[in-house]
Each structure stands twice: as structure tokens, then as C-alpha cells.
Design an enzyme around this catalytic site. Structure first.
Site, PDB file in Angstrom:
ATOM      1  CG  ASP A 186      -1.851  -1.213   1.213  1.00  0.00           C
ATOM      2  OD1 ASP A 186      -1.346  -2.317   0.985  1.00  0.00           O
ATOM      3  OD2 ASP A 186      -3.046  -1.064   1.460  1.00  0.00           O
ATOM      4  CE  LYS A 187      -1.466   3.380   3.298  1.00  0.00           C
ATOM      5  NZ  LYS A 187      -1.773   1.983   3.056  1.00  0.00           N
ATOM      6  CD  GLU A 203      -5.801   1.117   4.735  1.00  0.00           C
ATOM      7  OE1 GLU A 203      -5.275   1.500   3.679  1.00  0.00           O
ATOM      8  OE2 GLU A 203      -5.913  -0.083   5.062  1.00  0.00           O
ATOM      9  CB  SER A 234      -8.857  -1.245   3.484  1.00  0.00           C
ATOM     10  OG  SER A 234      -8.604  -2.249   2.530  1.00  0.00           O
TER      11      SER A 234
END
Length: 551
Positions: free
Chosen positions: A120-121, A440, A466
């Protein structure tokens, strides 16, 4: 070459001695030095195959005439960090990763970069760092996970674990079934199987032109992924020789292409934060209105989980991102890519194998793109919803507020069945500064779906969601509560109205009542007062600006 500053001249004799100390041959000194930023870790399923990919990237770099060096970049698994205080660390890690790319690359004077990433990041953080130093760069995303199976039923992490918590609580599945889902939902390495944030960012990275074709969707376990890694290693040496840099590729035109593909796929709302942060490093102006404008003119043509029933493997077998580009070719801007072809050339050369996984523009799943930006007195600076994952009868909803000052408070109320139909769950003080870290909310949103409430309640927050979230869940409310947003002054039973089609979010309060509350209700102090998160909360901007650090 840039690396000459650490390997050429009499005064660099000590530097060369250290380089020979790691086993270099004298011939390596005349080649481009290629940094391979690897986010390998054995706690993230999306990263555990990276040791193999590192080997093949190294082989490609050597074969292409470069000298490879692997260095480490940290990674956080959002699924494991989810639902507790650890999730506060996730979004802030993006800025740390960008700094690491800048720091290590400048210290060792790489000539080019391969970014081996997946989740994700980590992917946006690496791209941000590469744009900051503007070295020739190729991104290799490690690939999506295969679907799990329960008999003939295909499984995914979010639908069959996070949402299964709510189904189990509601008595819809047995303990034996729950245990099977827990074991079988994640059957291989790779990023989680749907169009969640990790896979969305992989797709947008390829669309931007920073990855080789088919890199985003090629499953982690296939030998096709290994070949892409090898070819990327070869290709980076050519990029160095041709001096093609990330800011030549990441332009206003390519960012608009990325947004358009995002809307066509129905990607994660987190991409709004990440594309604005990437644009910020590329010195390009991008704002929330750009997302909504492009969404309105882009049909939603591929319906993967969480909103639909298809998986990333299905998108790959249908032709991958090149096939999506082929569908959208009349709406795309022309732009260069790391492969040496323009984006429309890749689109024209693509093959499309499944008319339902990637539908024609005149037969979409939805007329508009996956994400909508809402405004109103609750969010004068904007907020975000994945409209493609909202049931049509919930696109407009009014309900009484049920207010919570943390995710934990809300989750407890949901699981104890305190939430009633017709309510709007409000989770505040979870924004970039107030959280801090903008957690999230997959645990509460999934529990709502699992308990069958997503057709009867809505959820709004200054936190985020999310990519696996579905239902009427509105995030990124700006200004956030800790910055004096109206969210901070809501009370239970305030009437809140959402109208996604009209892009509105309002609370029915008079200006007089709002002013009265602002005088009597105190904003809560920061939850974290020491360490990196404390520094982060003082430096981070609003979600409406990408939650980047103030310059």
C-alpha cells in the site's frame, strides 16, 4: 556518470577500496551503478517472493551492463496493522520511505534505480523518493496473490476474513467454516487478491509508465513475473544511458491517465492521497476536483473485488493493464514510458481476452468512475467515497449520527450490535493529524458488511479506508476534527444527509447552533505526544492535499 563521484580519481582510492571490499571486480567500476531498493520482509505476503525477484533483477542489470546494489526499505503490512494502534504507523511510513530512497541514493550516488515494491504505502513512498532525486527509475511490483478456495468457491482476504468476522458474529457461518476461511483465504505470496490499495497502485504505476507492461497484474507466483524482473534489470541500464528520468514520465498527462484508469477499474480511495503526493514530488498541481472531473467522464468497466466478483488474476488473464488502456485509448493522453514505447502504442499492441472482465465503454458496470468527491458543510475541503462499491439504493441516505472519537469505540459498538438501521456512524479524531496517521477503517466497515448493515447504515470519518471497503463509507473528511472541522462538533442524533450522485454531504444544523457548539465543545488534544507520530502530526497537511509534509 553520477557514480563517478565515488569511484573516479586518485582521491577516491579509499572509496574504491571499500567497493572492492564488497567483492566488486575492476570491470564493475566502469559500469553504471544501479541501486535496487527492495522492501523484502518475511511478514508481508506481498513481499516474501522478493528474494527471488532480487536475484533476477540483479541478473538483468549485470546482463545489461550495469553494477547492481541491493538496499533495504521498510514495509508495513496494512492487514496485520489493521484494527489496532499499529495502523497509525502505516500512512506515515510513506514519508519515511520517500526519505530513505532520497537518503541512500544520494549517499551512494546511484546512476539509476530499480524499486522492488508491492504494498500500500510502500509503492507510492518509493516513487515519491525517486521523483525527488529524479534518477532514471523502473518500478517492479512483486505481483498479486492467487485466490483461495473453499471447495469451488474462490476466496479473498477482505471478503472471507474481515467481512467473515461480521458474518460469524451474526451466526451466518459456523466455527468450522470460519477456521477454513482463516487458513485458506491467503494461499500464496502476493498482494491481496482484489483491487485494494496495493494492487490499485501497481496498476496506476504501470499506467504512469514507470513499470514494464503486464507488471501490475502478473501474479506473484508465475514465472512471467520473474521474466519481468529480469527485463527491468536490463532496461534500467538503457534508461541511464538515455537519461530518461521519472519527471520525464510522470507528467500532468500521465497523472490524468492514471486517474482515468483508476476510475475505470474502480480502485482504492487511497489512490487519491497517493497520486496527489506523487504529483507534489513531481511539482505538478493536482487536486480533488481533478479526480471528480475525470470520474464523471470515465465509465467503470472492470468490476473486481471488493465491489465485484473478479480477482486480479482474472484481470491479468483478460489482458492486464495494456488491455484496459486499449479500451480507454480515445480518452488517454500520449506519454512516454520506461519500456521505450508511448502509452498509446502499448494500448494499440494489447490483446483483450475477456469482454466481461474488461467491458467496452458502451457497456460499463457503471456510467461513472469508481470514486466520487463530495462537498458540504461537513467537508468544505472535500471527502472521498468509492461509489462503485455502494449499492444503488444507498447512493442517497439520511440518518441520525452515532458519534465515536476512535475506531476502537465504533468497532466495539458494531460488534455488540448497538448500531441501528438508519444511523450514520461517525468516527472522528482519526485524521492525518488527529489520529495521528489517518488509520484505515477496514475492520468496522467489513464488520458492517458481514452483519448485513451496509444497506441500512452509512459511515463517515476523517480517517480513511482500505481498498477493500465497500458500502456507503465516506472518508478523508476535510478539515479533520482535530483541525476544527465541523466533524468535531457533531452530537448523537444530528441528522446527516449523503447524496453521492449530487456530490453532497451535509449535517442539518443552523449556523447559530454550529457557532454555539464551537464555543462550548473543546477539540480533543493529540493522542500521541512523543516519537515519530508526534512529529508527523505537526508536519502533515490535510488529506485534501494528499497528507504530505508541509514544505
Amino acid at each position: 556518470m553520477r557514480s563517478d563521484k565515488i569511484k573516479k580519481g586518485l582521491e577516491r582510492m579509499p572509496n574504491r577500496a571499500l567497493l572492492y571490499g564488497v567483492g566488486l571486480h575492476p570491470s564493475h567500476m566502469n559500469r553504471p551503478f544501479i541501486g535496487i531498493a527492495s522492501s523484502y520482509t518475511d511478514i508481508i505476503p506481498g513481499h516474501i517472493n522478493m528474494r527471488t525477484l532480487e536475484r533476477y533483477i540483479e541478473r538483468g542489470v549485470e546482463n545489461g551492463g550495469g553494477t547492481p546494489f541491493i538496499f533495504g526499505v521498510p514495509g508495513i503490512c496494512d492487514g496485520i496493522a489493521m484494527g489496532h494502534s499499529g495502523m497509525r504507523q502505516s500512512l506515515p511510513s510513506r514519508e519515511l520511505i520517500a526519505d530513505i530512497i532520497e537518503n541512500i541514493s544520494n549517499a551512494h550516488a546511484w546512476d539509476g534505480l530499480i524499486l522492488l515494491t508491492n504494498c500500500d504505502k510502500i509503492t507510492p513512498g518509493m516513487i515519491m523518493g525517486a521523483l525527488r532525486i529524479n534518477l532514471p527509475t523502473i518500478v517492479v511490483t512483486a505481483g498479486p496473490m492467487l485466490s483461495g478456495h473453499f471447495g469451488k468457491k474462490k476466496l479473498s482476504l477482505v471478503r472471507d476474513t474481515f467481512e467473515a468476522v461480521g458474518r460469524f458474529k451474526a451466526g451466518q457461518i459456523s466455527e468450522d467454516q470460519r477456521q477454513v476461511l482463516e487458513i485458506e483465504a491467503c494461499p500464496s505470496c502476493g498482494s491481496c487478491q482484489g483491487l485494494y490499495t496495493a494492487n490499485t497502485m501497481s496498476c496506476l504505476t504501470e499506467t504512469l509508465g514507470l513499470s514494464l507492461p503486464y507488471c501490475a497484474t502478473s501474479p506473484a507466483v508465475l514465472n512471467k513475473k520473474v521474466r519481468i524482473a529480469y527485463e527491468s534489470g536490463q532496461r534500467i541500464v538503457q534508461l541511464v544511458k538515455g537519461d530518461l528520468k521519472p519527471r520525464d514520465i510522470v507528467t500532468r498527462k500521465s497523472l490524468e491517465n492514471a486517474i482515468r484508469v483508476d476510475m475505470a477499474l474502480g480502485g482504492s480511495t487511497n489512490t487519491v492521497l497517493h497520486l496527489m503526493a506523487i504529483a507534489n514530488e513531481a511539482k505538478i498541481s493536482l487536486n480533488l476536483n481533478d479526480f471528480d472531473r475525470i470520474s464523471r467522464s470515465t465509465p467503470h468497466i472492470s468490476n473486481l473485488r471488493p465491489g465485484g466478483e473478479y480477482f486480479m488474476e482474472d484481470l491479468d488473464y483478460a489482458g492486464g493493464i495494456p488491455a484496459v488502456l486499449k479500451r480507454l485509448i480515445t480518452k488517454l493522453n500520449e506519454n512516454p514510458t520506461v519500456v521505450g514505447k508511448k502509452i498509446k502504442e502499448i494500448a494499440r499492441d494489447a490483446q483483450l481476452y475477456d469482454e466481461d472482465v474488461i467491458r467496452p465503454l458502451n457497456n460499463p458496470y457503471h456510467e461513472q468512475g469508481g470514486i466520487a468527491i463530495l462537498y458540504g458543510n461537513l467537508a468544505p475541503d472535500g471527502c472521498v467515497v468509492k461509489q462503485s462499491a455502494v449499492d444503488s439504493d444507498m447512493l442517497k441516505f439520511s440518518g441520525k449520527a452515532r458519534v465515536f472519537n476512535s475506531e476502537e469505540e465504533a468497532m466495539k459498538a458494531i460488534l455488540e450490535k448497538e448500531i441501528k438501521r438508519g444511523q450514520v456512524i461517525v468516527i472522528r479524531y482519526e485524521g492525518p493529524r488527529g489520529g495521528p496517521g489517518m488509520r484505515e477503517m477496514l475492520s468496522p466497515t467489513s464488520a458492517i458488511v458481514g452483519m448485513g448493515l451496509h444497506k441500512h447504515v452509512a459511515l463517515i470519518t476523517d480517517g480513511r479506508f482500505s481498498g477493500g471497503t465497500r458500502g456507503p463509507c465516506i472518508g478523508h473528511i476535510s478539515p479533520e476534527a482535530s483541525q476544527g472541522g465541523l466533524l468535531a462538533y457533531l452530537k448523537d442524533d444530528d441528522m446527516i444527509t449523503l447524496d453521492i450522485l449530487k456530490r453532497k454531504i451535509e449535517v442539518r444544523l443552523s449556523k447559530l447552533e454550529i457557532e454555539r457548539r464551537k464555543k462550548t465543545i473543546k477539540i480533543l488534544p493529540p493522542k500521541i505526544k512523543t516519537g515519530y507520530l508526534s512529529r508527523y502530526s505537526k508536519m502533515v497537511t490535510s488529506a485534501s492535499a494528499g497528507a504530505v509534509f508541509e514544505q
